[in-house]
Design an enzyme around this catalytic site. Structure first.
Site, PDB file in Angstrom:
ATOM      1  N   GLU A  88       0.844  -1.193   0.000  1.00 43.99           N
ATOM      2  CA  GLU A  88       0.000   0.000   0.000  1.00 43.99           C
ATOM      3  C   GLU A  88       0.886   1.251   0.000  1.00 43.99           C
ATOM      4  O   GLU A  88       1.901   1.307   0.696  1.00 43.99           O
ATOM      5  CB  GLU A  88      -0.879  -0.006   1.248  1.00 43.99           C
ATOM      6  CG  GLU A  88      -1.804   1.205   1.357  1.00 43.99           C
ATOM      7  CD  GLU A  88      -2.569   1.252   2.664  1.00 43.99           C
ATOM      8  OE1 GLU A  88      -3.711   1.731   2.644  1.00 43.99           O
ATOM      9  OE2 GLU A  88      -2.019   0.821   3.703  1.00 43.99           O
ATOM     10  N   LYS A 120      -9.641   0.955  -1.763  1.00 43.97           N
ATOM     11  CA  LYS A 120      -9.753   0.686  -0.336  1.00 43.97           C
ATOM     12  C   LYS A 120     -11.148   1.067   0.148  1.00 43.97           C
ATOM     13  O   LYS A 120     -11.688   2.115  -0.238  1.00 43.97           O
ATOM     14  CB  LYS A 120      -8.679   1.463   0.430  1.00 43.97           C
ATOM     15  CG  LYS A 120      -8.528   1.047   1.893  1.00 43.97           C
ATOM     16  CD  LYS A 120      -7.335   1.762   2.511  1.00 43.97           C
ATOM     17  CE  LYS A 120      -7.065   1.299   3.941  1.00 43.97           C
ATOM     18  NZ  LYS A 120      -5.867   1.963   4.509  1.00 43.97           N
ATOM     19  N   CYS A 165      -4.797  -3.248   3.288  1.00 40.52           N
ATOM     20  CA  CYS A 165      -4.404  -2.927   4.667  1.00 40.52           C
ATOM     21  C   CYS A 165      -5.550  -3.065   5.658  1.00 40.52           C
ATOM     22  O   CYS A 165      -5.930  -4.164   6.030  1.00 40.52           O
ATOM     23  CB  CYS A 165      -3.775  -1.525   4.691  1.00 40.52           C
ATOM     24  SG  CYS A 165      -2.722  -1.217   6.142  1.00 40.52           S
TER      25      CYS A 165
END
Length: 286
Positions: A44, A123, A157
């Site tokens: 990321e 995300k 993440c």
């Protein structure tokens, strides 16, 4: 089908020029391919090193660097699309903060396929830093991608800490979830690590984490980075007893490479000591 996966413990460089970045990207890819890896995962916000190309006034400002980096977006795509074709490997190039039509920014992880296709996952769950300081907005779609090795999903993440997201991806057919991560504390790294292991356990699938590592004191966004790359597995017959197929040295700059058998996920769901994947719906009875 067996396939080798390479997951990066990637350092943020202060770049001299665009050619420096191109050379670095190709060097990393060739090092993985030389180990016969066919699926490559970068972290990321690995792209944030590109902010160094714009000077101190930009890279020391959270908002200015996002705006400036848009001028490199198409070139960034071209670099990794070219590398995926040239070396005939799947590359998840980390994530890039992309400005969408509304003017908002999203944290977008691109997946480059050897046939030239470019896919992406935004995300979905934003951290406090992204929400409150960087003003990056969440995506609106959970995806699963078709590849020669079966379906692959990406969980960026913090997304990996939410079980229902991964569950929907494996129900859509993914036996491999790629987790690019960026954490600035050992606690943050461990949150993602624990999330990855839990998702592999619950869904009897592979989950692969790739972190940014090392310090970049010049960067307002990714100045401190902590983590270790790893390939996590189900915890059952034929898999490691601790569910860890491979893990790197904390904060070292390196590739972590291991061979996985994606078809083994279906086998263990039918013949394992336990049936975590199959028994998931039973939770709804209570």
């Amino acid at each position: 089908m067996n396939v080798k996966i390479a997951t990066a413990q990637y350092d943020i460089s202060f770049l001299e020029n665009w050619q420096h970045y191109q050379s670095k990207a190709e060097r990393w890819v060739t090092e993985a391919v030389e180990q016969d890896a066919k699926i490559l995962l970068f972290p990321e916000y690995a792209s944030m090193e590109l902010a160094s190309l714009f000077g101190k006034d930009v890279y020391s400002s959270l908002s200015k660097q996002l705006a400036a980096m848009q001028s490199l977006h198409d070139d960034y795509l071209d670099v990794f699309q070219t590398l995926a074709k040239k070396y005939q490997c799947i590359v998840q190039a980390g994530s890039f903060p992309v400005r969408i039509e509304s003017g908002a920014y999203r944290n977008r992880a691109y997946l480059f396929i050897p046939d030239g296709r470019i896919e992406y996952q935004d995300k979905l769950m934003m951290t406090r830093f992204e929400n409150e300081q960087w003003l990056i907005q969440k995506g609106d779609q959970l995806k699963c991608f078709d590849t020669d090795y079966g379906k692959i999903a990406i969980s960026i993440c913090y997304d990996s800490e939410f079980p229902m997201l991964a569950r929907k991806q494996v129900e859509a057919g993914a036996n491999l979830i790629l987790v690019p991560s960026c954490t600035d504390t050992l606690a943050g790294y461990n949150r993602v690590k624990i999330g990855c292991q839990a998702r592999a356990l619950e869904n009897q699938c592979y989950v692969v984490q790739s972190p940014v590592v090392g310090n970049a004191p010049w960067s307002e966004a990714v100045d401190v980075n902590v983590g270790a790359a790893a390939i996590y597995t189900p915890v059952d017959y034929g898999f490691p007893d601790d569910g860890i197929l491979a893990v790197g040295e904390l904060n070292a700059v390196q590739w972590v490479v291991a061979e996985v058998s994606l078809s083994a996920c279906a086998t263990i769901r039918e013949q394992g000591q336990v049936f975590n994947y199959r028994d998931w719906p039973l939770q709804n009875a209570f």
